[in-house]
Design a protein around this motif. Structure first.
Motif, PDB file in Angstrom:
ATOM      1  N   ILE A  39      45.486  61.165  40.580  1.00  0.00           N
ATOM      2  CA  ILE A  39      45.271  60.020  40.669  1.00  0.00           C
ATOM      3  C   ILE A  39      45.604  60.410  42.511  1.00  0.00           C
ATOM      4  N   LEU A  42      43.496  61.067  44.277  1.00  0.00           N
ATOM      5  CA  LEU A  42      41.997  59.077  44.432  1.00  0.00           C
ATOM      6  C   LEU A  42      42.601  58.571  45.767  1.00  0.00           C
ATOM      7  N   GLN A  46      40.903  57.585  48.816  1.00  0.00           N
ATOM      8  CA  GLN A  46      40.613  55.844  49.208  1.00  0.00           C
ATOM      9  C   GLN A  46      41.412  55.943  50.699  1.00  0.00           C
ATOM     10  N   ILE A  84      39.309  46.388  54.896  1.00  0.00           N
ATOM     11  CA  ILE A  84      40.677  47.100  54.218  1.00  0.00           C
ATOM     12  C   ILE A  84      41.593  46.603  53.740  1.00  0.00           C
ATOM     13  N   THR A  86      41.514  44.154  51.540  1.00  0.00           N
ATOM     14  CA  THR A  86      40.638  44.030  50.284  1.00  0.00           C
ATOM     15  C   THR A  86      41.041  44.716  49.724  1.00  0.00           C
ATOM     16  N   ALA A  87      40.223  45.719  50.067  1.00  0.00           N
ATOM     17  CA  ALA A  87      40.370  47.372  49.687  1.00  0.00           C
ATOM     18  C   ALA A  87      41.184  48.523  49.031  1.00  0.00           C
ATOM     19  N   VAL A  90      41.929  46.610  46.508  1.00  0.00           N
ATOM     20  CA  VAL A  90      41.178  47.041  44.944  1.00  0.00           C
ATOM     21  C   VAL A  90      41.177  48.525  44.367  1.00  0.00           C
ATOM     22  N   SER A  93      44.621  48.730  42.694  1.00  0.00           N
ATOM     23  CA  SER A  93      44.233  48.185  40.937  1.00  0.00           C
ATOM     24  C   SER A  93      43.837  49.394  40.126  1.00  0.00           C
ATOM     25  N   THR A  94      42.970  50.261  40.524  1.00  0.00           N
ATOM     26  CA  THR A  94      42.456  51.066  40.176  1.00  0.00           C
ATOM     27  C   THR A  94      43.754  51.723  39.846  1.00  0.00           C
ATOM     28  N   VAL A  97      44.792  50.739  36.547  1.00  0.00           N
ATOM     29  CA  VAL A  97      44.855  50.919  35.761  1.00  0.00           C
ATOM     30  C   VAL A  97      44.657  52.252  35.233  1.00  0.00           C
ATOM     31  N   ALA A  98      44.662  53.499  36.284  1.00  0.00           N
ATOM     32  CA  ALA A  98      44.475  54.398  36.222  1.00  0.00           C
ATOM     33  C   ALA A  98      45.799  55.018  35.294  1.00  0.00           C
ATOM     34  N   LEU A 101      46.529  53.766  31.578  1.00  0.00           N
ATOM     35  CA  LEU A 101      45.912  55.028  31.049  1.00  0.00           C
ATOM     36  C   LEU A 101      46.510  56.178  30.759  1.00  0.00           C
TER      37      LEU A 101
END
Lengths: 124, 492, 498
Positions: A39, A42, A46, A84, A86-87, A90, A93-94, A97-98, A101
């Motif tokens: 993560i 990731l 990003q 950006i 907004t990105a 996103v 949030s990703t 969630v990750a 999980l």
């Protein structure tokens, strides 16, 4: 050929940096077996894209896009910044969630190492 | 002349509706079987009601819906269609009674599924008969495949399932080839309607059209031509009424009927003879006739022997088509009902023997003719007919077929016809000899089958004889109209 | 007044619905389901109204906040997304109805509030993707729906779903990043994010490496989202370990959304002139799709788990859609877009049946399905119809789309793809026939006898969606002219005509 390459390397080094960071992130995502590190990879990936956007909006000598009284003022392009923002939402949030999980994976399997998870999955 | 009429679709719809009623009344044995009988009579009546109009030269039909220009679901009852439809629907009446008798005597399970699938299969067979274009025919062709599969697997044993897999593998693969052919036909002509004289003339290269004809032939594997025949003997594992009506009449005739439709109404006689495809089909048919007859000789299981006989007889029809002469086509078309009547008699008789004695092998049938005289008499009539001896209708086919071969100057094919007649005698006479002239091992108290089975058997047997004396009513008249339309000549 | 705003309402309503569900769920858990149902029902009606409007008057444009495009965000509805909206909302509606009873066994009770909230968020995201005419907006909605999908996949009790969902998340995020990079490239090149504007500004720049690399980023990103072979690895686990209602939802709605986005990017943003003339990418697409069709089917044959088999079959079926699009003539495109509807209907039905069997018996491997038709006759019949449609037996819907795609391939002279399409029908027949034979013509094993004998057709709220979809498999096949009426103008628009 080589000359143009170096030219672009110096003139557009920001893009090359973005690509390098991106690759670091991608590497972490693929090579690391710890899910949290994936993560993080990731997130690096990003972030590289964010830098790519932001640096593309730069105008030489430009100032922050706040309306000035002087009509001759050069502004940087504000739109990529807005996109950006907004990105980033996103991406956050990703990540959320990750991580959620991952917590559940840890609760169920007792590990967050990918190779150990695969061994456990095969057993069931 | 085209006339708008919903009657052909009605004939397709009646068995379909009956199949639903059979499902609804699945818990009431008598009502369920009652629906089968009522539907079979209603279907026959509907088909018969078309007869006067068709005999006077009309072609009632209509288009149900047009999917794309040139691609529609449409029905038409011309003389050609009526030959097949009348055969199927009249024999369904007989078979309904026979089924009830057979399945009850055998204490079979899953009767609702059986009667349901049977009705759907008949509906599909009539759909194939009355379809006015390739797409409609393809739809019903696939439905026929699907609906007969549960009948083949009916026993639910491992053998049956294996047979079912083979059956479905052959026929679905064939369906794919059929689809390909329909697609290419539509691609070439922007149409799929059946027109006398064909629609393909002037489209596509010679090689493509030859390929198309071959894929059509593979698509019609239901005609059981060799080497695509081996699903048919395997399918004999089904209950005998299924073998009798579906695997001697409806399914396999759908195959040859389809080939005839495609040959005459998609390609057209002229195109076929230009491309020399008649010869190709003739060689395939001759090969099948001879080899299948020989293989029939080696079978001891009665139903299997009948199956190989069916394979051989179906190729008579193909050979008739391949000759491309009026007499040959007459032979092909008239053999559809004639063979149906004779072969169903044979299967009915075989089924009666199986039910009453449990014997399936010919070598065990010693003296069975003395214990079940009527049954075996009818069997003998059917056998004589297939061999092409009077006074049974089979000889009419052979006569026209031979005539056609001479018209086409194909002496080789004439030789095939003659030698196959000898082979027919060779594989049928031993059965009759064993049944009538050998002594039974012991008296096992064997009686004739119950009336539900015996009466249909006698009717089809006597029918085969009557068709010899009165071929004109109605089949030969229909055949003459159809051949007139196909060849453009007036057939006396 | 309201009619003008229907375009935006279709996105706003599920968002409002999601929060209402959350609040109502605090009060009482059982309020959630009716609210979700009503929300999606309203949306479905709106989508029908929109489609009707589009067909009558032509494309609808809606400027968000009255900012004029290309500066503001524009929502556009043309026949294609009108059609896609109706299909997706119809499927969402049925999935929602189906979920009521099916999630009882699969999801812990306290999570039901969250489940319906996220469900509606997914629907909101999907609708947003459909209606938006702005690239960055597309990205945002793609992420909204994807995040919702990750959460839904992991929402069940199934252990393996967690890891499947994690992999889905990683792959999904990477694909989203690629799309974001692609958008960045286009913005740098043209200075606009509006699709129509981009289509206008791009042609002079077609030769530029910037545009071409943007295109590659888009293709790779969207290929992951649509699970195009060989980027499909996340799909089978995610589809098969998710709760049944979610499997049905993501296999139909989510995967179709990816395809829709791909079509939009390929044809509306880059236009056929670019993808056919400039880079011969469509040829490549066809080949990849053909490989996907065959490999997906072969892998499906080797599966022992019913839902897993359906998941692999999805890979193969997505190949059909992409093959239709890749051939890129009007007939094949019609087939490809028709297959969006068809595959949604068929696969929705099949996943629901698989879920119903798990609900009734707890069994999920194909071996265990022996004799199930006797105790669950209607479910088995629905499975048969949908499977026949997958094989492409007329008069079901599956036949019609295969017909169009194969005819399109013939028209462009690509006979090889015709053979692929027909051969894959056979492969499809193999894996469905096995299930069919087990269901209808075998006795259950001793160990499973009790489970099979005690089974029943599922409760009405699950059975009705299954039967509706099974009926749709046949009805849409017979009355294929109805969807074609919408598809044909959309294909003409995509290919650049009017």
């Amino acid at each position: 050929m080589i000359e143009t390459f170096f030219q672009s390397l110096f003139l557009r080094y920001n893009y090359y940096m973005a690509v390098i960071i991106m690759l670091i992130g991608l590497y972490a995502m693929i090579a690391k077996s710890n899910l949290i590190k994936k993560i993080i990879g990731l997130n690096i990936f990003q972030t590289a894209i964010f830098l790519f956007y932001i640096s593309s909006s730069e105008v030489t000598g430009g100032t922050a896009p706040i309306l000035m009284s002087d009509p001759g003022t050069v502004y940087v392009n504000p739109l990529p910044h807005v996109l950006i923002l907004t990105a980033i939402v996103v991406a956050v949030s990703t990540t959320a969630v990750a991580l959620a999980l991952i917590i559940r994976i840890y609760e169920t399997y007792g590990t967050i190492e990918e190779d150990e998870l695969l061994v456990q999955e095969e057993k069931t | 002349m085209e006339v708008t009429s919903f009657v052909p679709a009605l004939a397709v719809a009646i068995p379909a509706i009956a199949s639903i009623l059979i499902l609804v009344f699945r818990h009431h044995e008598c009502i369920r079987e009652g629906w089968t009988v009522i539907a079979s009579f209603a279907t026959l009546a509907t088909v018969l009601s078309l007869l006067p109009s068709v005999l006077s030269g009309n072609e009632p039909g209509f288009t149900l819906l047009e999917i794309l220009p040139g691609l529609s679901i449409s029905f038409r009852a011309d003389a050609f269609a009526l030959i097949f439809a009348l055969t199927s629907s009249s024999l369904w009446v007989m078979n309904s009674f026979y089924s009830i008798g057979y399945m009850r005597a055998h204490k079979e399970h899953g009767l609702t599924r059986y009667f349901f699938c049977f009705a759907v299969a008949i509906s599909a067979a009539l759909g194939i008969a009355f379809s006015a274009d390739l797409l409609t025919m393809f739809i019903f062709y696939e439905i026929l495949t699907l609906s007969t599969y549960p009948l083949v697997v009916h026993a639910e044993t491992e053998d049956a399932r294996r047979a079912g897999r083979k059956y479905i593998a052959y026929l679905l693969t064939a369906g794919i080839f059929f689809l390909f052919s329909v697609l290419v036909t539509y691609f070439l002509t922007r149409g799929t309607a059946f027109l006398p004289g064909g629609i393909l003339t002037g489209h596509g290269s010679e090689a493509l059209l030859t390929l198309l004809f071959i894929t059509f032939l593979i698509g019609f594997a239901k005609a059981a031509w060799m080497p695509l025949h081996s699903w048919l003997p395997t399918a004999m594992i089904a209950p005998t009424p299924v073998s009798a009506l579906l695997h001697a009449v409806a399914v396999v005739k759908a195959g040859v009927f389809g080939i005839a439709r495609v040959a005459f109404y998609i390609f057209g006689i002229d195109l076929l003879s230009v491309l020399r495809l008649g010869l190709l089909l003739g060689i395939i048919a001759s090969f099948t006739i001879i080899v299948a007859s020989m293989m029939a000789l080696t079978q001891d299981n009665l139903k299997k022997r009948l199956a190989y006989s069916t394979i051989s007889q179906l190729s008579y029809i193909l050979l008739g088509i391949a000759l491309l002469t009026p007499s040959g086509i007459i032979a092909a078309l008239i053999h559809i009902p004639f063979h149906a009547f004779m072969k169903i008699t044979l299967f009915f008789a075989a089924g009666s023997v199986i039910i009453m004695t449990g014997i399936e092998n010919i070598s065990e049938m010693k003296g069975i003719g003395r214990q079940m005289p009527l049954t075996m008499l009818m069997f003998a009539i059917g056998a004589i007919g297939i061999c092409g001896l009077p006074p049974v209708c089979g000889i009419i086919t052979k006569w026209y077929l031979a005539l056609g071969a001479i018209e086409a100057h194909q002496m080789l094919f004439l030789l095939v016809i003659i030698s196959s007649s000898i082979l027919n005698v060779l594989y049928f006479m031993p059965i009759i000899y064993t049944a009538f002239f050998e002594k039974p091992a012991e008296d096992r108290g064997i009686r004739e089958a119950p009336l539900f089975m015996l009466v249909p058997l006698c009717i089809t047997g006597i029918g085969s004889v009557l068709l010899f004396f009165f071929p004109d009513w109605p089949f030969m008249s229909l055949v003459k109209i159809a051949v007139g339309v196909i060849t453009g000549e007036v057939i006396p | 007044m309201i009619p003008d705003h229907l375009t935006i309402l279709i996105v706003i309503i599920p968002l409002l619905g999601a929060y209402t569900t959350l609040l109502a769920g605090w009060v009482k858990r059982r309020f959630c389901f009716p609210i979700a149902m009503v929300t999606i029902c309203i949306q479905f009606c709106i989508s029908l109204a929109l489609l009707y409007q589009v067909m009558k008057t032509g494309p609808l444009h809606y400027n968000l906040g009255n900012w004029l495009p290309p500066w503001g965000i524009e929502y556009v509805i043309d026949p294609l997304n009108g059609f896609v909206l109706v299909v997706l909302l119809f499927l969402s509606l049925l999935c929602c109805m189906y979920s009521k009873r099916s999630i009882v066994a699969e999801i812990e009770e306290k999570k039901i509030v969250g489940f319906y909230t996220v469900f509606l968020l997914l629907v909101a995201g999907v609708c947003g993707i459909a209606v938006t005419g702005d690239l960055f907006n597309l990205y945002v909605f793609l992420e909204i729906s994807s995040l919702a999908a990750y959460a839904l996949v992991a929402s069940g009790r199934e252990k393996k779903a967690l890891f499947a969902s994690f992999n889905y998340l990683i792959m999904g995020s990477v694909s989203a990043c690629f799309i974001l990079i692609g958008i960045g490239h286009l913005y740098i090149a043209t200075g606009t994010l509006n699709m129509a504007d981009l289509a206008r500004l791009l042609p002079p720049l077609y030769g530029s490496p910037l545009i071409q690399s943007a295109f590659i980023f888009f293709i790779v990103g969207l290929s992951i989202k649509t699970a195009l072979f060989p980027l499909h690895l996340w799909l089978p686990d995610a589809y098969s370990y998710a709760p049944s209602a979610v499997s049905a939802l993501i296999a139909t709605v989510m995967s179709k959304m990816g395809v829709y986005a791909l079509i939009r990017i390929l044809f509306t943003v880059f236009t056929p002139a670019f993808i056919i003339m400039e880079i011969p990418i469509m040829e490549l697409f066809c080949w990849i799709a053909a490989i996907a069709i065959i490999v997906g089917s072969v892998l499906a044959i080797t599966q022992t788990d019913l839902k897993m088999m359906l998941a692999y079959s999805s890979i193969s079926q997505m190949g059909y859609i992409l093959l239709g699009i890749g051939i890129a003539n009007s007939v094949a495109m019609t087939g490809g877009i028709l297959h969006i509807l068809n595959h949604a209907v068929m696969k929705g039905c099949l996943f629901m049946v698989a879920g119903a069997i798990i609900y009734a018996t707890g069994l999920r491997t194909i071996d265990d399905l022996k004799g199930i038709s006797r105790t669950m006759p209607l479910t088995a019949a629905a499975f048969f119809i949908a499977a026949a449609s997958m094989i492409g037996i007329p008069p079901t819907v599956g036949f019609m789309s295969k017909w169009f795609i194969a005819l399109g391939a013939l028209e462009s002279g690509q006979w090889f793809f015709v053979v692929i399409i027909l051969a894959s029908s056979l492969l499809t027949a193999i894996y469905f026939w096995r299930v069919f034979e087990y269901m209808y013509f075998r006795e259950p094993d001793m160990a499973r006898q009790a489970a099979v004998a005690g089974a029943n057709d599922p409760p009405a709220s699950m059975l009705v969606p299954i039967l509706i979809l099974a009926a749709a498999c046949i009805l849409c096949g017979i009355f294929v002219a109805v969807p074609l009426e919408v598809i044909e103008p959309s294909v003409t628009r995509l290919l650049g005509g009017n």
